[in-house]
Design a protein around this motif. Sequence first.
Motif, PDB file in Angstrom:
ATOM      1  N   PHE A 243       0.862  -1.187   0.000  1.00 48.83           N
ATOM      2  CA  PHE A 243       0.000   0.000   0.000  1.00 48.83           C
ATOM      3  C   PHE A 243       0.893   1.230   0.000  1.00 48.83           C
ATOM      4  CE2 PHE A 243       0.310  -1.133   4.564  1.00 48.83           C
ATOM      5  CZ  PHE A 243       0.729   0.061   5.126  1.00 48.83           C
ATOM      6  N   VAL A 244       0.277   2.377  -0.210  1.00 49.81           N
ATOM      7  CA  VAL A 244       1.041   3.633  -0.193  1.00 49.81           C
ATOM      8  C   VAL A 244       0.384   4.613   0.772  1.00 49.81           C
ATOM      9  CG1 VAL A 244       1.936   3.426  -2.557  1.00 49.81           C
ATOM     10  CG2 VAL A 244      -0.272   4.558  -2.151  1.00 49.81           C
ATOM     11  N   ILE A 245       1.195   5.574   1.194  1.00 46.17           N
ATOM     12  CA  ILE A 245       0.686   6.646   2.050  1.00 46.17           C
ATOM     13  C   ILE A 245       1.132   7.981   1.463  1.00 46.17           C
ATOM     14  CG2 ILE A 245       0.898   7.737   4.323  1.00 46.17           C
ATOM     15  CD1 ILE A 245       1.129   4.983   5.552  1.00 46.17           C
ATOM     16  N   ALA A 246       0.193   8.907   1.341  1.00 48.35           N
ATOM     17  CA  ALA A 246       0.532  10.266   0.925  1.00 48.35           C
ATOM     18  C   ALA A 246       0.548  11.159   2.163  1.00 48.35           C
ATOM     19  CB  ALA A 246      -0.481  10.780  -0.090  1.00 48.35           C
ATOM     20  N   ASP A 247       1.664  11.840   2.333  1.00 45.70           N
ATOM     21  CA  ASP A 247       1.865  12.719   3.488  1.00 45.70           C
ATOM     22  C   ASP A 247       1.389  14.122   3.128  1.00 45.70           C
ATOM     23  OD1 ASP A 247       2.857  14.468   5.384  1.00 45.70           O
ATOM     24  OD2 ASP A 247       4.966  13.932   5.111  1.00 45.70           O
ATOM     25  N   GLY A 248       0.208  14.455   3.608  1.00 46.81           N
ATOM     26  CA  GLY A 248      -0.333  15.789   3.354  1.00 46.81           C
ATOM     27  C   GLY A 248      -0.266  16.656   4.591  1.00 46.81           C
ATOM     28  N   THR A 249       0.700  16.368   5.459  1.00 44.12           N
ATOM     29  CA  THR A 249       0.828  17.209   6.659  1.00 44.12           C
ATOM     30  C   THR A 249       1.400  18.571   6.296  1.00 44.12           C
ATOM     31  OG1 THR A 249       2.992  16.237   7.171  1.00 44.12           O
ATOM     32  CG2 THR A 249       1.065  15.255   8.231  1.00 44.12           C
ATOM     33  N   ARG A 250       2.242  18.619   5.261  1.00 48.14           N
ATOM     34  CA  ARG A 250       2.760  19.886   4.727  1.00 48.14           C
ATOM     35  C   ARG A 250       2.785  19.719   3.213  1.00 48.14           C
ATOM     36  NH1 ARG A 250       7.668  17.882   5.736  1.00 48.14           N
ATOM     37  NH2 ARG A 250       6.303  16.106   5.412  1.00 48.14           N
ATOM     38  N   VAL A 251       1.846  20.272   2.550  1.00 48.45           N
ATOM     39  CA  VAL A 251       1.766  20.119   1.093  1.00 48.45           C
ATOM     40  C   VAL A 251       2.508  21.288   0.421  1.00 48.45           C
ATOM     41  CG1 VAL A 251       0.202  20.108  -0.890  1.00 48.45           C
ATOM     42  CG2 VAL A 251      -0.382  18.835   1.185  1.00 48.45           C
ATOM     43  N   MET A 252       3.418  20.942  -0.481  1.00 48.93           N
ATOM     44  CA  MET A 252       4.167  21.982  -1.190  1.00 48.93           C
ATOM     45  C   MET A 252       3.356  22.403  -2.415  1.00 48.93           C
ATOM     46  SD  MET A 252       8.063  21.853  -2.666  1.00 48.93           S
ATOM     47  CE  MET A 252       8.791  21.510  -1.085  1.00 48.93           C
TER      48      MET A 252
END
Lengths: 341, 225
Positions: A243-252
């Motif tokens: 599976f994958v995880i997208a880190d949207g805690t700090r979106v550039m």
Amino acid sequence: MAAGLAGAGGYWLRERSPEAHDALRGQPPSLVLRDYFAPVTLPPDAPRIAVAIGDEGQFEALVRAALAGLDRERGVRRFIGPNDVVLIKPNVGFDRPPAMGATTHPELVRWLVRLCREAGAREVLIADYPIESPEACFARSGIARVAGEEGARVVSATPRDFAAVSVRWALAGSLLSGWPVFVEPLRRATKLIGIAPVKDHNLSRASITLKNWYGLLGGRRNQLHQAIHEVISDLAVLFSPTFVIADGTRVMLTNGPTGGRSTDVRPGGVLGRSVVVAATDPVACDAWCYENLLGRDPAELTYLKLARQKVATAAALGRCGFGESDWRAYNRQGLIVTTHV
Amino acid sequence: MPTFFGRRYARSLEQVGRGEQVVGAVILLLTAGIVVAFVAQLRSGPEVAFEAGTMDTRARSGPLRLLSSAPDGWHAPNQIDTYGPDELYQKIDGRADTYLEHGCRGLTFGTYTAKDNPERTVDVYVFEMRTPGDAEAVYRLEKPAEADAVSLGTGAYGAGSAVFFYEQAYYVHVLPAGGDAAEAAAAREIAARVVEELRRGSARSEAATEARGRGVMRRAGRGQE
């Protein structure tokens, strides 16, 4: 004797050259990467995308909620079991501190490692192959420290750890066919998790979970920039993660993929709150993030369209996994869950 | 026939067998090949490390001087990295093309470190562009619409605690690791010192970064303060 010493010295130096694995290019691919999604049995109605939304600093809650969202009953245990060797692939591509959002947040990696351990994983490996000094990138990103604290092992790349791989599933003519890949940790792993920041990208328009695999390519990979969308869409087939995880805690949102300004980065991007997205369909995950976090239209993102076609071709030939670039289709089927933590 | 150590062969060259001649020739060729490969490897190595002052080349001393002056409480970089156009992607992969399209000739990079906490850092990127117009163009391309103007160099703005400016043909990023007031103040001070050095010609008077290519320079001892 002098000749022997000179030879040994030359070989030693050559082996340490960062470009040494360029020699692999053009050789017949000798390796087929494992399908890490194949061992996972999912019910047909299992969510493909699980979104966790919270406040800044809620790293544990966000990771737990996102993974629980993929399987309400078993959570991460659906994917990781006893004796698994889990390879986590974060984006550690730049010598930049976490606040700049150019790399995966170390606290998300921490909680992912812990959850894998809780699920019984025998070993957790962390690998990336930054073009800059890997030691500096891992240190500055905070991921080396977190790995040490959590008992995960950062796998450093040496030229011998690369091999030309076969791009399967009828992707003839792929630029990646025969391209050197950092295979050593992939060989050891039984499960593969990609965890990537959500970023604007100067060339590909976005760097999310599919572009993240770029970091395991060796050679002079800037040469691939000429066909960046083709290459990223090939990565959607070359790598088949658990599976994958997208880190949207700090979106550039701007000036990616390096950023540098506080104004380039915002928690959750256009959503405005910290987000972590877990998904079994990386193509759909990128599409969701592109629209909901970067605020752009996925229909205009070339690599997503290409990835959808290629994954469909691969699926027809027997590859596991999904490749839905229209995340709304999943939404209509109730295959996207959102949790507010 | 004279040989090493004054010994003499018992046989003349004509008496050496064909097999021995072939073996000897192969050994000589292999040795020559190894020496050539060794030299080629050393010449093409990705990094050249040297101590400041130990190599009297003006091309290499420029970046050290450019990033030599640190505010109170901070160390100047004790290591400076330079990148030519062909290596720019190694530092800013994915972003390099934008700079190259605007005539980037190279990058000088160094990290200032707080004396009381080595985790508090300020990174400085000095991009050497082809012309002042190129520097201004890429500066404007990246400048956020709502950025606060800063009185520094030919044009400058602040973004959080970071400072961005251009001066002559140089476009400079000064990026603190965190966002506290002390780091922001240090970034402004460092930026002002870099402007001063650029106006003194510390970078311009030396050979172009492009000519330096990829290199690593280390100061002998701790960085200046």
